[in-house]
Design an enzyme around this catalytic site. Structure first.
Site, mmCIF file in Angstrom:
data_model
loop_
_atom_site.group_PDB
_atom_site.id
_atom_site.type_symbol
_atom_site.label_atom_id
_atom_site.label_comp_id
_atom_site.label_asym_id
_atom_site.label_seq_id
_atom_site.Cartn_x
_atom_site.Cartn_y
_atom_site.Cartn_z
ATOM 1 N N GLU A 123 -5.975 -84.275 12.423
ATOM 2 C CA GLU A 123 -5.828 -83.133 11.526
ATOM 3 C C GLU A 123 -5.721 -83.602 10.085
ATOM 4 O OE1 GLU A 123 -2.711 -79.406 11.250
ATOM 5 O OE2 GLU A 123 -3.335 -80.141 13.225
ATOM 6 N N ASP A 125 -4.836 -81.582 6.452
ATOM 7 C CA ASP A 125 -4.379 -80.262 6.020
ATOM 8 C C ASP A 125 -4.255 -80.119 4.510
ATOM 9 O OD1 ASP A 125 -4.027 -79.662 8.706
ATOM 10 O OD2 ASP A 125 -1.901 -80.192 8.696
ATOM 11 N N GLU A 127 -2.418 -77.005 2.684
ATOM 12 C CA GLU A 127 -1.682 -75.768 2.898
ATOM 13 C C GLU A 127 -1.063 -75.327 1.580
ATOM 14 O OE1 GLU A 127 -0.082 -76.026 7.434
ATOM 15 O OE2 GLU A 127 0.757 -77.489 6.025
ATOM 16 N N GLU A 153 3.656 -85.465 5.154
ATOM 17 C CA GLU A 153 3.513 -84.460 4.113
ATOM 18 C C GLU A 153 3.702 -85.034 2.715
ATOM 19 O OE1 GLU A 153 5.747 -84.218 6.596
ATOM 20 O OE2 GLU A 153 5.602 -82.266 7.612
ATOM 21 N N ARG A 304 14.868 -88.559 6.588
ATOM 22 C CA ARG A 304 14.048 -88.029 7.667
ATOM 23 C C ARG A 304 13.638 -89.124 8.635
ATOM 24 N NH1 ARG A 304 8.235 -84.973 6.626
ATOM 25 N NH2 ARG A 304 7.757 -84.466 8.804
#
Length: 328
Positions: A123, A125, A127, A153, A304
């Protein structure tokens, strides 16, 4: 003008200053003039390149299919998908985003093969995440490869108001790197290095454009859901471009030869010098955008990831200095 008490005059002045500061945000950056990659390929009509994905009546065409509106209302979002799968290529659309309050709304231009490879999907992306009044839309980019579950991200503010006119959002994907571009300015490059090789998208993908309800996560981690009092939300698309290797599932290889150092093929439409690596001017432009407008990068988020993904130590992955932290 009616006279106001001194206290109200101060409050009114403060509000005016804040309004001026917000409204002038887009005028503080003059983007560089760079190679117009979008000018190298023809614009395609909807029926020539795409088909309905979902949403039916929430998809509107005009100008003989060169202009498409995708609508989100309380009943449904909408989207369209490319008629072919592509193995490497240049993919672009000019998009005008919904105006007014749009928290929770997600407008996406992306590539995936989850329908063909559900357990090892790839994928790429783009967005665009909706905003509250007087706040900015956020551009989020992400890459997954071969079923990787690690989110990669990076988020950016934009240097313009994306609701006032069309702006070009593009993906360049080949053997060498993935480049995300806005108005032909690179904002992110993912190099096909050894560190990321196992998670680098490597299989043919379809191209999608969608608008949908991202209330659970899109704005402040889901704290700002879509408010359908402001519906319908309309995202407009034009200047559609798809130039890549069409994948034929009945053959082992795509219609044009695989790019890569082992073949040296020139038949891939994104294997020329202008696509293999960023020029000095493009890299300078990218560095400037990232310095000014980057909101978040996963490579600087140890909260994270107790152990950061291996490519985060690759000097070609990002342009942030060690120890810097950028949060959204």
């Amino acid at each position: 003008m009616q006279c106001l008490p001194k206290g109200l005059i101060f409050v009114w002045s403060l509000i005016s200053c804040i309004t001026i500061a917000v409204s002038s945000t887009h005028g503080q950056y003059s983007p560089p003039s760079l190679t117009q990659l979008t000018g190298l390929f023809p614009h395609l009509t909807f029926n020539r390149s795409y088909s309905e994905f979902f949403g039916g009546s929430n998809i509107r065409q005009s100008d003989n299919g060169s202009h498409i509106d995708l609508i989100l209302n309380k009943f449904s979002g909408s989207g369209f998908v490319s008629q072919n799968n592509y193995y490497y290529g240049f993919f672009s659309a000019a998009i005008k985003l919904p105006s007014d309050y749009s928290a929770g709304v997600v407008v996406a231009f992306y590539m995936t093969n989850a329908n063909v490879f559900p357990h090892t999907h790839d994928e790429i992306d783009i967005e665009l995440l909706g905003h509250e009044k007087r706040k900015e839309w956020v551009l989020q980019t992400n890459v997954y490869g071969n079923g990787s579950t690690i989110g990669r991200e990076e988020k950016f503010y934009l240097w313009f108001d994306p609701t006032q006119q069309f702006h070009q959002y593009s993906i360049l994907w080949n053997y060498h790197h993935i480049v995300f571009l806005v108005d032909n300015i690179p904002v992110r490059e993912v190099n096909h290095s050894e560190a990321i090789s196992r998670a680098y998208p490597s299989k043919p993908m379809s191209v999608y454009s969608t608008i949908w309800d991202g209330s659970k996560w899109a704005t402040h981690g889901g704290k700002k859901p879509v408010n359908y009092m402001f519906a319908p939300f309309v995202a407009s698309f034009s200047e559609l471009e798809i130039e890549g290797c069409i994948w034929n599932p009945t053959k082992v290889i795509p219609l044009c030869s695989k790019s890569g150092p082992e073949t040296g093929s020139n038949s891939d439409p994104v294997d020329g010098e202008e696509f293999v690596r960023l020029s000095e001017q493009q890299r300078t432009g990218m560095d400037s955008v990232r310095e000014r407008f980057m909101l978040y990068t996963y490579c600087k988020d140890p909260g994270r990831y107790s152990v950061l993904p291996p490519e985060c130590s690759d000097k070609n992955m990002g342009d942030l200095q060690d120890g810097d932290r950028i949060d959204g």
